[in-house]
Design a protein around this motif. Structure first.
Motif, PDB file in Angstrom:
ATOM      1  N   SER A   1       0.894  -1.147   0.000  1.00 39.93           N
ATOM      2  CA  SER A   1       0.000   0.000   0.000  1.00 39.93           C
ATOM      3  C   SER A   1       0.941   1.208   0.000  1.00 39.93           C
ATOM      4  O   SER A   1       1.572   1.504   1.011  1.00 39.93           O
ATOM      5  CB  SER A   1      -0.842  -0.061   1.267  1.00 39.93           C
ATOM      6  N   LEU A   2       1.073   1.834  -1.168  1.00 43.33           N
ATOM      7  CA  LEU A   2       2.097   2.865  -1.352  1.00 43.33           C
ATOM      8  C   LEU A   2       2.093   3.916  -0.239  1.00 43.33           C
ATOM      9  O   LEU A   2       3.135   4.278   0.302  1.00 43.33           O
ATOM     10  CB  LEU A   2       1.890   3.534  -2.723  1.00 43.33           C
TER      11      LEU A   2
ATOM     12  N   LYS B   1       4.691  -0.151 -12.314  1.00 45.39           N
ATOM     13  CA  LYS B   1       3.246  -0.318 -12.102  1.00 45.39           C
ATOM     14  C   LYS B   1       2.542   0.988 -11.748  1.00 45.39           C
ATOM     15  O   LYS B   1       1.402   1.224 -12.113  1.00 45.39           O
ATOM     16  CB  LYS B   1       3.023  -1.325 -10.965  1.00 45.39           C
TER      17      LYS B   1
HETATM   18  P1  AHM Z   1      -3.651   0.109  -6.861  1.00 48.83           P
HETATM   19  O1  AHM Z   1      -3.727   1.543  -7.237  1.00 48.83           O
HETATM   20  O2  AHM Z   1      -4.344  -0.787  -7.828  1.00 48.83           O
HETATM   21  O3  AHM Z   1      -4.045  -0.133  -5.449  1.00 48.83           O
HETATM   22  O4  AHM Z   1      -2.090  -0.288  -7.027  1.00 48.83           O
HETATM   23  C1  AHM Z   1      -1.121   0.485  -6.427  1.00 48.83           C
HETATM   24  C2  AHM Z   1      -0.524  -0.304  -5.324  1.00 48.83           C
HETATM   25  C3  AHM Z   1       0.383   0.461  -4.411  1.00 48.83           C
HETATM   26  O5  AHM Z   1      -0.298   1.039  -3.346  1.00 48.83           O
HETATM   27  C4  AHM Z   1       1.300  -0.616  -3.918  1.00 48.83           C
HETATM   28  O6  AHM Z   1       2.500  -0.118  -3.431  1.00 48.83           O
HETATM   29  C5  AHM Z   1       1.446  -1.489  -5.111  1.00 48.83           C
HETATM   30  O7  AHM Z   1       0.309  -1.269  -5.923  1.00 48.83           O
HETATM   31  C6  AHM Z   1       1.467  -2.926  -4.732  1.00 48.83           C
HETATM   32  O8  AHM Z   1       1.580  -3.683  -5.878  1.00 48.83           O
HETATM   33  P2  AHM Z   1       1.989  -5.220  -5.815  1.00 48.83           P
HETATM   34  O9  AHM Z   1       0.822  -5.937  -5.214  1.00 48.83           O
HETATM   35  O10 AHM Z   1       2.237  -5.593  -7.228  1.00 48.83           O
HETATM   36  O11 AHM Z   1       3.226  -5.312  -4.980  1.00 48.83           O
END
Ligand code: AHM
Ligand code: MG
Length: 339
Positions: A250-251, A277
């Motif tokens: 969760s960024l 991503k």
């Molecule tokens: P989202 O916007 O679909 O929630 O994706 C963003 C999130 C970030 O909060 C997080 O750091 C990352 O995607 C996690 O991705 P992963 O599951 O590939 O590690």
């Protein structure tokens, strides 16, 4: 005995800041208070999520081909409705909307600002009660006041941000933002329904001992990233290694922890995500602005400062490295040597 004053509410703080600028019109302050209103509504829903019928998926896919959760949808609608009925914002771009949303009322068209946002980031965490966040970024429009917002308004580099921030729905709910004068954090008191000043002038340590990356993707990472991860795992008493690995996915939460404690967050390019991503306009730019304002650094891992990248589309992805300056610089060095 010295009298103890109560903490300022976020609104009081915003007004104080505004008063320091004699020519400020108050538009940005009002816009921030609208974001607070929507955040409070979303916070209520997030905290009740297990009780209300709002967990799970809507059955829809967003522009990224991802399943839209009910809470994603709810948050998107809340911010859209609050900002759309404000008189400061003429348009909005969000992770959940394929195209930009131009607010077409006569009053909205007079708005000076546009907002880019991820209404609820970290969707994979929603159903399991792990911290999630809202990320937002505010720009002055380029198009003429009184007209509809246009794509160019949303494709400004991050250096042009007027303000940016996030709401972290965690063990407590926090709102952290910058207008380019440092980073300030507020903690929500649910019994009163107010955000109170709790973190004045947040400064991130020059280096830390936490690295945050989805190591499940290790085999797909560029060799510079692989070597940096190995460096983090090596034993070396002098540099306090091995570092601790912490990844919530969760960024907002991962960044918040690293900003306060020192650390690095990486979402590099991989075979699955050749461009990275995370999205430049509504995830990386606001976080990069906050990182720099707290004394940290944000790049694409290949020498480009995130804030200087010229966006070409609102959903553009970019490799993302953010955190303590010395850690980001070292990662850059590993990437450079291995390029
Ligand atoms: P989202 O916007 O679909 O929630 O994706 C963003 C999130 C970030 O909060 C997080 O750091 C990352 O995607 C996690 O991705 P992963 O599951 O590939 O590690
Ligand atoms: Mg997101």
């Amino acid at each position: 005995m010295k009298k103890k004053f109560r903490a300022l509410t976020m609104n009081e703080f915003i007004v104080q800041q505004q008063n320091a600028f004699p020519y400020a019109t108050g538009d940005l302050s009002r816009l921030l208070t609208h974001i607070v209103i929507a955040a409070r509504i979303v916070n209520r829903e997030v905290s009740m999520a297990g009780l209300a019928d709002i967990l799970g998926e809507t059955g829809k896919e967003n522009i990224q081909g991802e399943q839209v959760k009910k809470l994603d949808d709810f948050a998107n609608e809340q911010f859209k409705s609050v900002l759309g009925s404000s008189i400061e914002v003429c348009g909005l771009a969000t992770e959940e909307e394929k195209d930009l949303v131009s607010f077409e009322s006569d009053l909205s068209k007079e708005g000076k600002y546009i907002v880019c946002m991820d209404p609820l980031d970290g969707s994979s965490n929603i159903d399991v009660n792990v911290s999630i966040g809202t990320v937002f970024s505010i720009y002055r429009r380029i198009s003429e006041i009184g007209t509809s917002s246009v794509l160019e308004d949303f494709l400004q580099p991050g250096t042009d941000q007027v303000a940016a921030g996030y709401v972290l729905y965690g063990s407590s709910t926090m709102l952290v933002y910058t207008t380019g004068l440092g980073v300030t954090g507020f903690t929500y008191d649910p019994s009163i329904g107010e955000f109170f000043l709790s973190h004045r002038d947040i400064r991130t340590p020059e280096k830390g001992n936490t690295y945050s990356v989805n190591e499940g993707n290790y085999l797909e990472f560029p060799s510079g990233v692989k070597q940096y991860i190995k460096y983090c795992q090596e034993i070396d008493v002098a540099t306090n290694r091995p570092y601790t690995s912490r990844y919530i996915g969760s960024l907002v939460s991962d960044f918040h922890r690293n900003m306060l404690k020192g650390g690095i967050y990486l979402y590099p390019q991989s075979n699955t995500y050749p461009e990275g991503k995370l999205r430049l306009t509504y995830e990386c730019n606001p976080i990069a602005f906050l990182a720099e304002q707290s004394g940290g650094m944000a790049t694409d891992g290949m020498g480009r400062r995130i804030l200087e990248i010229q966006p070409e589309s609102i959903h553009q992805r970019v490799p993302f490295v953010v955190g303590s300056t010395q850690m980001v610089q070292l990662l850059e060095k590993f990437m450079h040597i291995n390029s």
